[in-house]
Each structure stands twice: as structure tokens, then as C-alpha cells.
Design a protein around this motif. Structure first.
Motif, PDB file in Angstrom:
ATOM      1  N   LEU A 111       0.821  -1.220   0.000  1.00 12.37           N
ATOM      2  CA  LEU A 111       0.000   0.000   0.000  1.00 12.37           C
ATOM      3  C   LEU A 111       0.854   1.268   0.000  1.00 12.37           C
ATOM      4  O   LEU A 111       0.423   2.313  -0.501  1.00 12.37           O
ATOM      5  CB  LEU A 111      -0.941   0.012   1.217  1.00 12.37           C
ATOM      6  CG  LEU A 111      -2.094  -1.003   1.195  1.00 12.37           C
ATOM      7  CD1 LEU A 111      -2.839  -1.015   2.536  1.00 12.37           C
ATOM      8  CD2 LEU A 111      -3.076  -0.697   0.057  1.00 12.37           C
ATOM      9  N   LYS A 112       2.066   1.177   0.566  1.00 13.63           N
ATOM     10  CA  LYS A 112       2.927   2.364   0.659  1.00 13.63           C
ATOM     11  C   LYS A 112       3.962   2.445  -0.454  1.00 13.63           C
ATOM     12  O   LYS A 112       4.742   3.407  -0.481  1.00 13.63           O
ATOM     13  CB  LYS A 112       3.656   2.358   2.019  1.00 13.63           C
ATOM     14  CG  LYS A 112       2.721   2.569   3.203  1.00 13.63           C
ATOM     15  CD  LYS A 112       3.386   2.258   4.531  1.00 13.63           C
ATOM     16  CE  LYS A 112       4.255   3.381   5.032  1.00 13.63           C
ATOM     17  NZ  LYS A 112       4.662   3.168   6.459  1.00 13.63           N
ATOM     18  N   GLN A 113       3.961   1.491  -1.370  1.00 12.86           N
ATOM     19  CA  GLN A 113       5.117   1.354  -2.261  1.00 12.86           C
ATOM     20  C   GLN A 113       5.366   2.557  -3.175  1.00 12.86           C
ATOM     21  O   GLN A 113       6.504   2.829  -3.515  1.00 12.86           O
ATOM     22  CB  GLN A 113       5.017   0.065  -3.084  1.00 12.86           C
ATOM     23  CG  GLN A 113       3.915   0.096  -4.122  1.00 12.86           C
ATOM     24  CD  GLN A 113       3.861  -1.182  -4.944  1.00 12.86           C
ATOM     25  OE1 GLN A 113       4.679  -2.082  -4.786  1.00 12.86           O
ATOM     26  NE2 GLN A 113       2.899  -1.262  -5.848  1.00 12.86           N
ATOM     27  N   ASP A 114       4.322   3.258  -3.564  1.00 10.03           N
ATOM     28  CA  ASP A 114       4.511   4.360  -4.524  1.00 10.03           C
ATOM     29  C   ASP A 114       4.601   5.720  -3.849  1.00 10.03           C
ATOM     30  O   ASP A 114       4.451   6.754  -4.509  1.00 10.03           O
ATOM     31  CB  ASP A 114       3.359   4.386  -5.531  1.00 10.03           C
ATOM     32  CG  ASP A 114       3.523   3.298  -6.578  1.00 10.03           C
ATOM     33  OD1 ASP A 114       4.672   2.874  -6.796  1.00 10.03           O
ATOM     34  OD2 ASP A 114       2.503   2.871  -7.144  1.00 10.03           O
ATOM     35  N   THR A 115       4.798   5.728  -2.548  1.00 10.34           N
ATOM     36  CA  THR A 115       4.762   6.989  -1.809  1.00 10.34           C
ATOM     37  C   THR A 115       6.086   7.198  -1.081  1.00 10.34           C
ATOM     38  O   THR A 115       6.592   6.276  -0.443  1.00 10.34           O
ATOM     39  CB  THR A 115       3.611   6.961  -0.768  1.00 10.34           C
ATOM     40  OG1 THR A 115       2.431   6.487  -1.409  1.00 10.34           O
ATOM     41  CG2 THR A 115       3.363   8.329  -0.177  1.00 10.34           C
ATOM     42  N   ASP A 116       6.645   8.397  -1.200  1.00 11.17           N
ATOM     43  CA  ASP A 116       7.839   8.724  -0.412  1.00 11.17           C
ATOM     44  C   ASP A 116       7.468   8.719   1.071  1.00 11.17           C
ATOM     45  O   ASP A 116       6.311   8.972   1.425  1.00 11.17           O
ATOM     46  CB  ASP A 116       8.365  10.119  -0.795  1.00 11.17           C
ATOM     47  CG  ASP A 116       8.888  10.145  -2.222  1.00 11.17           C
ATOM     48  OD1 ASP A 116       9.282   9.073  -2.727  1.00 11.17           O
ATOM     49  OD2 ASP A 116       8.855  11.233  -2.838  1.00 11.17           O
ATOM     50  N   THR A 117       8.465   8.482   1.918  1.00  9.31           N
ATOM     51  CA  THR A 117       8.199   8.429   3.362  1.00  9.31           C
ATOM     52  C   THR A 117       7.598   9.748   3.841  1.00  9.31           C
ATOM     53  O   THR A 117       8.087  10.825   3.507  1.00  9.31           O
ATOM     54  CB  THR A 117       9.498   8.144   4.123  1.00  9.31           C
ATOM     55  OG1 THR A 117      10.007   6.891   3.646  1.00  9.31           O
ATOM     56  CG2 THR A 117       9.259   8.045   5.635  1.00  9.31           C
ATOM     57  N   ILE A 118       6.519   9.659   4.597  1.00  6.68           N
ATOM     58  CA  ILE A 118       5.866  10.843   5.167  1.00  6.68           C
ATOM     59  C   ILE A 118       6.270  10.888   6.644  1.00  6.68           C
ATOM     60  O   ILE A 118       5.903   9.997   7.408  1.00  6.68           O
ATOM     61  CB  ILE A 118       4.334  10.748   5.017  1.00  6.68           C
ATOM     62  CG1 ILE A 118       3.949  10.628   3.530  1.00  6.68           C
ATOM     63  CG2 ILE A 118       3.656  11.955   5.663  1.00  6.68           C
ATOM     64  CD1 ILE A 118       2.484  10.319   3.266  1.00  6.68           C
ATOM     65  N   HIS A 178      -5.468  17.315 -16.453  1.00  7.15           N
ATOM     66  CA  HIS A 178      -4.250  17.368 -15.645  1.00  7.15           C
ATOM     67  C   HIS A 178      -4.593  17.343 -14.159  1.00  7.15           C
ATOM     68  O   HIS A 178      -5.756  17.459 -13.780  1.00  7.15           O
ATOM     69  CB  HIS A 178      -3.405  18.605 -15.989  1.00  7.15           C
ATOM     70  CG  HIS A 178      -4.107  19.907 -15.750  1.00  7.15           C
ATOM     71  ND1 HIS A 178      -5.187  20.336 -16.505  1.00  7.15           N
ATOM     72  CD2 HIS A 178      -3.899  20.880 -14.828  1.00  7.15           C
ATOM     73  CE1 HIS A 178      -5.603  21.504 -16.074  1.00  7.15           C
ATOM     74  NE2 HIS A 178      -4.853  21.870 -15.042  1.00  7.15           N
ATOM     75  N   GLN A 179      -3.537  17.197 -13.351  1.00 10.66           N
ATOM     76  CA  GLN A 179      -3.685  17.162 -11.895  1.00 10.66           C
ATOM     77  C   GLN A 179      -3.087  18.432 -11.307  1.00 10.66           C
ATOM     78  O   GLN A 179      -2.069  18.906 -11.786  1.00 10.66           O
ATOM     79  CB  GLN A 179      -2.890  15.978 -11.298  1.00 10.66           C
ATOM     80  CG  GLN A 179      -3.043  14.662 -12.012  1.00 10.66           C
ATOM     81  CD  GLN A 179      -4.286  13.895 -11.606  1.00 10.66           C
ATOM     82  OE1 GLN A 179      -4.954  14.264 -10.642  1.00 10.66           O
ATOM     83  NE2 GLN A 179      -4.611  12.849 -12.338  1.00 10.66           N
ATOM     84  N   THR A 180      -3.713  18.946 -10.252  1.00 12.44           N
ATOM     85  CA  THR A 180      -3.045  19.950  -9.425  1.00 12.44           C
ATOM     86  C   THR A 180      -2.710  19.226  -8.110  1.00 12.44           C
ATOM     87  O   THR A 180      -3.135  18.078  -7.932  1.00 12.44           O
ATOM     88  CB  THR A 180      -3.966  21.175  -9.169  1.00 12.44           C
ATOM     89  OG1 THR A 180      -4.976  20.806  -8.220  1.00 12.44           O
ATOM     90  CG2 THR A 180      -4.628  21.650 -10.458  1.00 12.44           C
ATOM     91  N   PRO A 181      -1.959  19.845  -7.198  1.00  5.23           N
ATOM     92  CA  PRO A 181      -1.588  19.086  -5.993  1.00  5.23           C
ATOM     93  C   PRO A 181      -2.784  18.514  -5.218  1.00  5.23           C
ATOM     94  O   PRO A 181      -2.646  17.517  -4.520  1.00  5.23           O
ATOM     95  CB  PRO A 181      -0.835  20.125  -5.149  1.00  5.23           C
ATOM     96  CG  PRO A 181      -0.271  21.079  -6.147  1.00  5.23           C
ATOM     97  CD  PRO A 181      -1.281  21.155  -7.250  1.00  5.23           C
ATOM     98  N   ALA A 184      -2.404   6.972   1.230  1.00  2.00           N
ATOM     99  CA  ALA A 184      -3.382   6.747   0.159  1.00  2.00           C
ATOM    100  C   ALA A 184      -3.514   7.979  -0.737  1.00  2.00           C
ATOM    101  O   ALA A 184      -3.748   7.876  -1.939  1.00  2.00           O
ATOM    102  CB  ALA A 184      -4.747   6.390   0.755  1.00  2.00           C
ATOM    103  N   HIS A 185      -3.334   9.164  -0.099  1.00  2.00           N
ATOM    104  CA  HIS A 185      -3.522  10.417  -0.852  1.00  2.00           C
ATOM    105  C   HIS A 185      -2.252  10.890  -1.563  1.00  2.00           C
ATOM    106  O   HIS A 185      -2.336  11.643  -2.513  1.00  2.00           O
ATOM    107  CB  HIS A 185      -3.951  11.546   0.105  1.00  2.00           C
ATOM    108  CG  HIS A 185      -5.406  11.522   0.474  1.00  2.00           C
ATOM    109  ND1 HIS A 185      -6.405  11.685  -0.445  1.00  2.00           N
ATOM    110  CD2 HIS A 185      -6.030  11.363   1.674  1.00  2.00           C
ATOM    111  CE1 HIS A 185      -7.587  11.622   0.170  1.00  2.00           C
ATOM    112  NE2 HIS A 185      -7.383  11.422   1.453  1.00  2.00           N
ATOM    113  N   ARG A 186      -1.075  10.507  -1.033  1.00  2.00           N
ATOM    114  CA  ARG A 186       0.126  11.220  -1.475  1.00  2.00           C
ATOM    115  C   ARG A 186       1.108  10.395  -2.286  1.00  2.00           C
ATOM    116  O   ARG A 186       2.303  10.686  -2.312  1.00  2.00           O
ATOM    117  CB  ARG A 186       0.844  11.802  -0.247  1.00  2.00           C
ATOM    118  CG  ARG A 186      -0.046  12.788   0.507  1.00  2.00           C
ATOM    119  CD  ARG A 186       0.772  13.638   1.432  1.00  2.00           C
ATOM    120  NE  ARG A 186       0.040  13.984   2.638  1.00  2.00           N
ATOM    121  CZ  ARG A 186       0.598  14.300   3.796  1.00  2.00           C
ATOM    122  NH1 ARG A 186       1.919  14.320   3.911  1.00  2.00           N
ATOM    123  NH2 ARG A 186      -0.136  14.606   4.847  1.00  2.00           N
TER     124      ARG A 186
END
Lengths: 268, 268
Positions: free
Chosen positions: A11-18, A126-129, A102-104
Motif C-alpha cells: 500500500l505504501k510502495q509508490d509513496t515517499d516516506t511521510i 491534468h492534476q493539481t496538488p 493513500a492520498h500522497r
């Protein structure tokens, strides 16, 4: 055999450490084996009971257990929070709150899930933040609200603007991103016709739209409700888990909305 | 002859000095004479135009001009905020935001106004720092909602709980006091049946009520909307000003709600 750790790592694989996050494992440990996963938006007592019936080992939820965004127990004297803790402590269910990660990630899975349910994935320009900008065929605000309600299986939404307004460019903001600082820039910088959001303070975005309509071209807002805007994201995450772990039993447990509308003498 | 300063001094007289406050005078100065006062909840462009028509010198409002609780201009590139500033700068109207001092005097005038409109003043048993606790004759939640809607002249409210629930003890929380940290203690410490509030994050108080109803006695919430809960307070302040300054023209200018509900295929 998979462990809780395997599931969380995926679940966390695509997210940099928060560094500071509300995401955490409650009532479980990472090395425990997993056979049955439940996925929900809100870990209500009802949902936890349903998870017990389904013999679930790991419940992945989006919002917190104790009525506050921070997982801290802000209601120390609250009999209800104590009872809920006891129910969980006496159960074999580990609960993983999957919110910030999940969001970031590379994708915001919660927004992605909403777009998926609305069948708008291919219409994103496109996406904004904080938002996805979608270009739809020209339609009235009323047609847009009806379409959104049909796709999300809801029959009540709040809105701002003229139902006959022609709209095509929409910013989608899930959850609490309807506040002025996140929603108003979608009008100012992206020139969308409509912001579609979960919830946000009523004196910010709705009042910007009111003033804008007083002295210029028509703008609009659709307020879905928090659960309505984010539950599709948890359904989407259920599907991602099913694809990754095909040998496990993985079930979405609907939280359903709890806020109802009493309108012109009728329960809606 | 009265000045803006006289009016503000009266409005602040029962409140200790608040060191950090959003209350401020915009586009005017304290020594200017006052003949006509307008009082509103939300200083929309529409309300400001109406104030111009009425030749008002001083507009007393509750919320901010620029779509944010803090008066700071958070939308620097926003054409709309620039236009609104121009409209005000070219007008002779001084605008006084009366927020913190309205809530934090010996009486909270905004809560007092809501109680006045609901005819509950004499049913208040006590005050907590954020709420008034009211003891009503026993009635169903549905009867209570209908009564509140009739008194406030609104036809849509959101609610949580069973419409057949018998209720009598109600906590009234205006504006944004519907969040968990303000509303949940009314259940835990005051043992009320119902919290009646303006607005608040949906995953806090509504979810506490949902869980409480899952494992115990019935509780309920009524979500009025921010304006619906606070506009009666500004009507009440209009009356206080009329009593204090009988020689001046003092008018309440309704902001009216901007958020509508689209429900089961109909505009409500």
C-alpha cells in the motif's frame, strides 16, 4: 503466506516516506499472517462487528477510530471510546489506518477511485496538488448533479449555483479539500466552471461562488459529503489489493453515510 | 450625533479585551459620524450593494469579506477579491467585522439570538463555554426538527439519529462549533440527547453519534448550516443596537443561505 507487513508495504510502495503521519497499525503486529482483509472508509463499531462476522484479520480503513483526525484520544473520559477500545482489544482484528499514504503517492488513490466510479478517468486533462481537472461534454449543472448522484448511488447533494448554468470544466476535490485554500485556486488558476468536493467550511468556497456569480460569469459548486467523496477510493483500493493478492479474501465493507436530510417535511 | 466609535464601544462593552482578534474596521475611521447602520451575517457583494441602496454608513457583519476566517488576503491573484475591494473602496460604507467580541461577552449574542428565535431563552438550564443547554418538553427528534425549521424559516436540515427517538435535553452550538472537540463533550459531560449545531467536520461528531447508537441509548444531531445557526444572532444584535440608538436608522440585511439541496431529482 502473506503478513500484515506485506500488505502495508504494497500500500505504501509508490509513496515517499511521510515523516509525520496519522497512518498507523492498531491492535496488531506486522509479522502476523493475513488470510482475510476488509477495506472500509470509516471503522465504525458496526463495520468492526461485520469484520468479525467475516473473520477478517486485517481491516484497512481511511479515517480514524476515535472521532478525530489525529489518532490521539481527545475524549479521555468518554465511555464510548473506552467501549470501542475494549471491543477491538478483545477481537483478533488488526486495524491499519491508510490515509496520508493513500492520498500522497504517485497517484492519489482516493481521487482515482472517485474518478473511476464517475467514469471520468479518461477525461482528466491534468492534476493539481489537490485536485483532478476534468473536461466534460457541455451540460447543465442539473444534468451534472443528476449524473454524479446516479453514479455514486446517492440521492441528496448540496450545491451552489444556477441549475441551468452550462458547465464543462470540473475540479474534483475529495474529502475535506473543499475549504477556500484548496478549492478557490481551482477557479482562480484553473478557471474551472465547477468545484466538486467532499466538505469544507461553508463561509469560504460557497461565498466566493456567490460573490463571483454576483459580478461575473457563472460558477458552481457541488458538495458531495465526506464519505460520498471518499468511499469510492476505498472500493478502488479493495480492487488494487485483490489484483495484488489474488489468493487472499479481500472484501470492501461499506460504511454508508450517517448524515440524512430532512426536507420539506420528509426524511430524504 | 454618534460616531462609528460610539457604536463599536457599545458592541464591545461587555467583553474583556481580546488580544488577537479577527474583528476590525475596514474602509472607515472611528471618528466618522453614523446615521444609518446595516447589520448582516455575511458581507456579500449583494449585501454591500443593498447597503449602498439604503445609504448605510456603517455595515456591521459577522464573517469576513474575503472568503477566509482570518481577514488576511489569502487569494492575492484573485480578480474577484480585487473587484470586491474596489467596490468597497469606491463606496462610503465603513465595514466593521463583529465576530469574536460578539461571541465572547458576558452573553454570547450569537447563541442568544438563536435561542431568542427558537423561543428557548427561558428553557436554558445552564451554559458551557461553547453551548447553551436547553431542557425541552419530551418530543421526537422529528418533532424537534420540524419546530426548529418552522422557527428559523428553513425547509432543509441535515441530521443524524432516529426520527422517532424521544429527546428533551439539547445543546445549542452556533457556527463552526459542531466539531468533535466542542460538540462531543456536550454528550459526554452534559448527557444531552441532541446537539444542534451550525457545521463541523463530518467524520467527528456524526461518527461519535453513529457509534453511540450502535451500542447504547439513542443520541442525535441536527446540522443547521452555518448561516442558519448564526443569522438569528445578527438579527438579535440589530435589536440591541435599535434599543441603544433609537434615533439612528438600523436595518438587518439578510444574507440568506447560498447552499441549496438537490434531492431525489428536485431542487429543494
Amino acid at each position: 503466506m502473506y503478513t500484515i507487513s506485506d500488505v502495508i508495504t504494497f500500500l505504501k510502495q509508490d509513496t515517499d516516506t511521510i515523516p509525520q503521519t496519522v497512518d498507523q497499525l492498531y491492535n496488531g503486529n506486522l509479522a502476523s499472517p493475513v488470510q482475510r482483509i476488509g477495506v472500509c472508509f470509516m471503522p465504525t463499531i458496526h463495520v468492526i462487528k461485520r469484520a468479525l462476522d467475516l473473520q477478517i484479520d486485517l481491516l484497512v480503513c481511511h479515517e480514524g477510530l476515535f472521532y478525530s483526525h489525529q489518532q490521539q484520544n481527545v475524549y479521555k473520559d468518554d465511555w464510548l471510546s473506552h467501549e470501542k477500545k475494549k471491543i477491538i482489544a478483545h477481537s483478533p482484528i488488526a486495524i491499519y489506518r491508510y490515509h496520508d499514504y493513500a492520498h500522497r503517492g504517485k497517484q492519489d488513490f482516493i481521487t482515482e477511485g472517485l474518478l473511476h466510479t464517475l467514469k471520468w478517468n479518461k477525461l482528466v486533462t491534468h492534476q493539481t496538488p489537490v485536485a483532478s481537472i476534468v473536461q466534460l461534454p457541455k451540460q447543465t449543472l442539473q444534468e451534472l448533479i443528476k449524473y454524479v448522484q446516479t453514479q455514486l448511488h446517492i440521492h441528496t447533494s448540496r450545491y451552489i449555483g444556477n441549475l441551468n448554468l452550462e458547465v464543462s470544466k470540473v475540479a474534483c476535490l475529495v474529502g475535506y479539500r473543499g475549504g477556500g485554500q484548496t478549492a478557490i485556486p481551482q477557479f482562480v488558476q484553473e478557471d474551472v466552471d465547477v468545484v466538486l468536493y467532499g466538505e469544507g467550511p461553508e463561509w469560504e468556497t460557497p461565498e466566493w461562488i456567490r460573490d463571483r456569480n454576483e459580478i461575473g460569469a457563472g460558477k458552481a459548486g457541488i458538495i458531495l459529503g465526506h464519505i460520498e467523496s471518499e468511499e469510492p477510493g476505498m472500493e478502488y483500493i479493495t480492487m488494487l489489493l485483490q489484483n495484488k493478492f489474488p489468493t487472499l479474501s479481500i472484501t470492501h465493507i461499506a460504511s454508508n453515510n450517517i448524515i440524512q436530510t430532512y426536507c420539506a417535511g420528509k426524511e430524504m
